[in-house]
Design a protein around this motif. Structure first.
Motif, PDB file in Angstrom:
ATOM      1  N   ALA A  28     -17.431  -3.397   2.965  1.00 41.11           N
ATOM      2  CA  ALA A  28     -16.427  -4.233   3.638  1.00 41.11           C
ATOM      3  C   ALA A  28     -15.235  -4.511   2.706  1.00 41.11           C
ATOM      4  O   ALA A  28     -14.065  -4.502   3.141  1.00 41.11           O
ATOM      5  N   LEU A  29     -15.515  -4.733   1.437  1.00 38.54           N
ATOM      6  CA  LEU A  29     -14.430  -4.941   0.467  1.00 38.54           C
ATOM      7  C   LEU A  29     -13.577  -3.681   0.312  1.00 38.54           C
ATOM      8  O   LEU A  29     -12.344  -3.755   0.186  1.00 38.54           O
ATOM      9  N   MET A  30     -14.225  -2.532   0.334  1.00 35.02           N
ATOM     10  CA  MET A  30     -13.485  -1.265   0.228  1.00 35.02           C
ATOM     11  C   MET A  30     -12.586  -1.075   1.446  1.00 35.02           C
ATOM     12  O   MET A  30     -11.425  -0.635   1.320  1.00 35.02           O
ATOM     13  N   ASP A  31     -13.104  -1.406   2.638  1.00 37.61           N
ATOM     14  CA  ASP A  31     -12.261  -1.302   3.836  1.00 37.61           C
ATOM     15  C   ASP A  31     -11.096  -2.275   3.757  1.00 37.61           C
ATOM     16  O   ASP A  31      -9.946  -1.936   4.139  1.00 37.61           O
ATOM     17  N   GLN A  32     -11.351  -3.477   3.238  1.00 38.23           N
ATOM     18  CA  GLN A  32     -10.274  -4.457   3.108  1.00 38.23           C
ATOM     19  C   GLN A  32      -9.243  -3.997   2.078  1.00 38.23           C
ATOM     20  O   GLN A  32      -8.024  -4.123   2.289  1.00 38.23           O
ATOM     21  N   GLY A  33      -9.753  -3.444   0.966  1.00 34.45           N
ATOM     22  CA  GLY A  33      -8.826  -2.947  -0.057  1.00 34.45           C
ATOM     23  C   GLY A  33      -7.964  -1.809   0.450  1.00 34.45           C
ATOM     24  O   GLY A  33      -6.772  -1.701   0.113  1.00 34.45           O
ATOM     25  N   ALA A  34      -8.537  -0.931   1.278  1.00 29.29           N
ATOM     26  CA  ALA A  34      -7.751   0.179   1.836  1.00 29.29           C
ATOM     27  C   ALA A  34      -6.745  -0.318   2.857  1.00 29.29           C
ATOM     28  O   ALA A  34      -5.602   0.181   2.940  1.00 29.29           O
ATOM     29  N   SER A  35      -7.134  -1.329   3.652  1.00 26.08           N
ATOM     30  CA  SER A  35      -6.216  -1.847   4.672  1.00 26.08           C
ATOM     31  C   SER A  35      -5.046  -2.596   4.042  1.00 26.08           C
ATOM     32  O   SER A  35      -3.941  -2.626   4.612  1.00 26.08           O
ATOM     33  N   LEU A  36      -5.240  -3.179   2.856  1.00 30.80           N
ATOM     34  CA  LEU A  36      -4.147  -3.876   2.194  1.00 30.80           C
ATOM     35  C   LEU A  36      -3.038  -2.922   1.777  1.00 30.80           C
ATOM     36  O   LEU A  36      -1.846  -3.275   1.786  1.00 30.80           O
ATOM     37  N   ALA A  37      -3.437  -1.688   1.437  1.00 31.52           N
ATOM     38  CA  ALA A  37      -2.449  -0.708   0.950  1.00 31.52           C
ATOM     39  C   ALA A  37      -1.949   0.224   2.044  1.00 31.52           C
ATOM     40  O   ALA A  37      -1.057   1.050   1.801  1.00 31.52           O
ATOM     41  N   ALA A  38      -2.488   0.126   3.230  1.00 36.45           N
ATOM     42  CA  ALA A  38      -2.078   1.055   4.295  1.00 36.45           C
ATOM     43  C   ALA A  38      -0.745   0.641   4.898  1.00 36.45           C
ATOM     44  O   ALA A  38      -0.438  -0.546   5.019  1.00 36.45           O
ATOM     45  N   THR A  39       0.072   1.640   5.262  1.00 31.38           N
ATOM     46  CA  THR A  39       1.368   1.427   5.920  1.00 31.38           C
ATOM     47  C   THR A  39       1.294   1.954   7.337  1.00 31.38           C
ATOM     48  O   THR A  39       0.431   2.764   7.668  1.00 31.38           O
ATOM     49  N   PRO A  40       2.236   1.516   8.186  1.00 29.22           N
ATOM     50  CA  PRO A  40       2.238   2.037   9.563  1.00 29.22           C
ATOM     51  C   PRO A  40       2.402   3.545   9.620  1.00 29.22           C
ATOM     52  O   PRO A  40       1.914   4.182  10.551  1.00 29.22           O
ATOM     53  N   ALA A  41       3.005   4.104   8.604  1.00 32.84           N
ATOM     54  CA  ALA A  41       3.238   5.550   8.614  1.00 32.84           C
ATOM     55  C   ALA A  41       2.000   6.320   8.174  1.00 32.84           C
ATOM     56  O   ALA A  41       1.996   7.553   8.208  1.00 32.84           O
ATOM     57  N   GLY A  42       0.972   5.607   7.733  1.00 31.36           N
ATOM     58  CA  GLY A  42      -0.248   6.287   7.312  1.00 31.36           C
ATOM     59  C   GLY A  42      -0.303   6.543   5.827  1.00 31.36           C
ATOM     60  O   GLY A  42      -1.264   7.140   5.344  1.00 31.36           O
ATOM     61  N   SER A  43       0.714   6.114   5.066  1.00 30.54           N
ATOM     62  CA  SER A  43       0.711   6.294   3.614  1.00 30.54           C
ATOM     63  C   SER A  43       0.098   5.056   2.961  1.00 30.54           C
ATOM     64  O   SER A  43      -0.203   4.060   3.611  1.00 30.54           O
ATOM     65  N   LEU A  44      -0.016   5.122   1.648  1.00 32.94           N
ATOM     66  CA  LEU A  44      -0.596   4.032   0.874  1.00 32.94           C
ATOM     67  C   LEU A  44       0.446   3.471  -0.074  1.00 32.94           C
ATOM     68  O   LEU A  44       1.224   4.218  -0.681  1.00 32.94           O
TER      69      LEU A  44
END
Length: 537
Positions: A82-98
């Motif tokens: 769950a922390l990994m999913d949260q960490g990835a969602s924090l860096a995600a952009t609408p364009a799909g980049s990080l």
């Protein structure tokens, strides 16, 4: 004279009976040995049962521990995922980049990582392995120390959104991020605590002597408890386990293994679905069977005591048997000598039980009359039938002596021999001694019987010879007298009494010569002198 037929049969018509050998001592030895063997079998069954119970208890306990650890690990990995999913969602952009998220978000994520207590840092990498950001609690080493290249090589082999456990200079939990085009867009890596397995063990207060191993699907050791530390980095080398169940099996898998060092282990493996791995809990068989081995010593002492008891009892029985046989041999030798002596003396031994009214004869007693029917005792009526009609009162006189003050008897009577002739028996004995004279009449008579037939025949011949001699002396015309060396009268005829005018009452056997001469009307000396003078003329 008609004689009543005797109940006893002749000895020639009786077949001797053979007594059965005495088997009491061998039977006692057999019973003792059987008891010890039965006790040994029971103890063996008890030891085997306790061994199986000890193993079953250990399997049950280790299975419970492995299941508890697997559930704990599942919960930890679920929280970290769950922390990994949260960490990835924090860096995600609408364009799909990080992109790198704001610092407050990273700090908040770091606090959540710190609160979990199982990880030290979370790092987000792009598809090329460049770090985007890192949320660390306490960095054991800088983020660049994470072997991202090797982790990426491992991650590219599986593009599924499943987290993976990787042990490369540490323990890492990685999860690949895939874009809309299906390509890897990034990688989230959680650096797990160095003492991950030890924390798992402490979380359930597990015995530190036991092995706790976290392994991946390839059998590589990812994390170990302090008890399992060693150079081996595979479960085969560390625990001797060749196959690891990596399926979602609810039941743990149990195996008995042996390490390269020769140590026997009881291993329980519980698979973990995400990430694909397994928790292995192992315990040394020496520890599992420690209590059983202490019981084994106890039962061994009991068995040794039983064996010693059996040997002692058997030895005592055999010694007693040997002593009994020696005494029996001495007794038989004495009996044989006694029988030989009695047989040589032509006599027999008998006993009359007045209470049961039975008479027991020895073999030599039966031999005197040539009869034996195999019975140990006979009835007085049987003996009464064998007695001469004129002598049957002797049996009543023998029985009556038990009531007299002088409990002795001395009787002579005749018994019918098996060949039909009469045998003269001289019976002597008395009543058995009573411990208490006031107890009443004796209940047992014992005695010895001697064959005096030859003596009776000799007495008859002597009496007959004396009668003939006396008839001859009485029939001669001269006076005849016989004196012994003491001048005592032995024998004289009636002519002697008439010639000397002697009263016949004086001429008794043993009368002194002087008394006879005094009683004579004509002195014997004067008459002899007158005869001598006539002879001279």
């Amino acid at each position: 004279m008609e004689v009543k037929k005797a109940a006893l049969r002749p000895a020639d018509s009786v077949q001797p009976t053979r007594r059965k050998s005495h088997m009491r001592a061998p039977l006692m030895v057999l019973v003792t040995v059987g008891f010890v063997c039965a006790a040994a079998i029971v103890i063996g069954i008890k030891i085997t049962r306790n061994h199986d119970i000890a193993l079953a208890t250990a399997e049950r306990n280790l299975s419970a521990v492995a299941t508890s650890l697997a559930n704990q690990t599942d919960a930890v990995f679920f929280a970290l995922n769950a922390l990994m999913d949260q960490g990835a969602s924090l860096a995600a952009t609408p364009a799909g980049s990080l992109r790198r998220p704001p610092a407050p978000m990273i700090a908040a994520l770091a606090e959540r990582i710190n609160a979990s207590g199982w990880a030290s840092a979370l790092t987000l990498f792009d598809a090329d392995g460049a770090p985007i950001y890192e949320a660390a609690v306490t960095l054991a080493e800088p983020a660049g120390a994470v072997p991202i290249d090797r982790i990426l090589d491992t991650a590219r082999g599986d593009t599924a959104l499943q987290p993976q456990l990787i042990a490369i200079d540490g323990l890492f939990l990685s999860k690949t991020l895939v874009g809309a085009d299906g390509r890897i867009s990034g990688l989230v890596v959680v650096t797990l605590a160095a003492d991950f397995a030890a924390r798992l063990s402490r979380s359930i207060n597990y015995d530190a002597r036991k092995h706790v191993v976290l392994a991946n699907d390839a059998g590589a050791v990812l994390a170990v408890s302090p008890a399992s530390s060693g150079p081996a980095r595979t479960v085969r080398g560390l625990l001797g386990v060749s196959n690891i169940p990596l399926t979602d099996t609810p039941q743990p898998q149990i195996d008995y293994t042996e390490t390269a060092a020769g140590e026997s282990l009881l291993v329980v493996a519980q698979p973990i679905a995400q990430p694909l791995s397994a928790i292995l809990v192992a315990e040394r068989l020496d520890d599992v069977l420690a209590n059983w081995r202490s019981e084994l010593v106890f039962y061994g002492l009991i068995l040794a005591a039983l064996v010693l008891f059996g040997l002692t009892v058997c030895t005592m029985i055999l010694m007693q048997t040997a002593e009994h046989r020696q005494q029996l041999a001495v007794r038989r030798s004495n009996e044989a000598r006694l029988k030989q002596t009695i047989a040589g003396a032509n006599c027999g031994i008998w006993e009359w039980d007045l209470r049961n009214d039975t008479i027991t004869w020895s073999a030599s007693m039966y031999a005197l009359i040539g009869r034996y029917d195999g019975r140990k005792s006979v009835a007085p009526a049987d003996i009464h039938a064998l007695m001469h009609p004129e002598d049957r009162a002797a049996l009543d006189r023998i029985k009556a002596c038990a009531d007299k003050d002088k409990k002795r008897f001395d009787e002579v009577f005749r018994l019918r021999h098996a060949h039909g002739n009469w045998v003269w028996i001289h019976a002597k004995g008395g009543a058995a001694a009573m411990t208490d004279p006031a107890a009443g009449p004796a209940t047992r008579l014992t005695g010895i019987a001697t064959d005096v037939t030859a003596l009776k025949q000799a007495e008859s011949r002597i009496t007959e010879a004396e009668s003939r001699l006396r008839d001859a002396i009485e029939n001669i015309s001269e006076a005849f007298v016989l004196w012994d060396s003491d001048d005592k009268l032995v024998l004289c005829n009636k002519n002697f009494a008439a010639f000397y005018c002697i009263d016949p009452s004086v001429l008794r056997v043993g009368a002194r010569r002087r008394e006879v001469m005094v009683a004579a009307s004509t002195p014997v000396e004067v008459m002899h002198e007158a005869q001598a003078d006539d002879a001279e003329l």
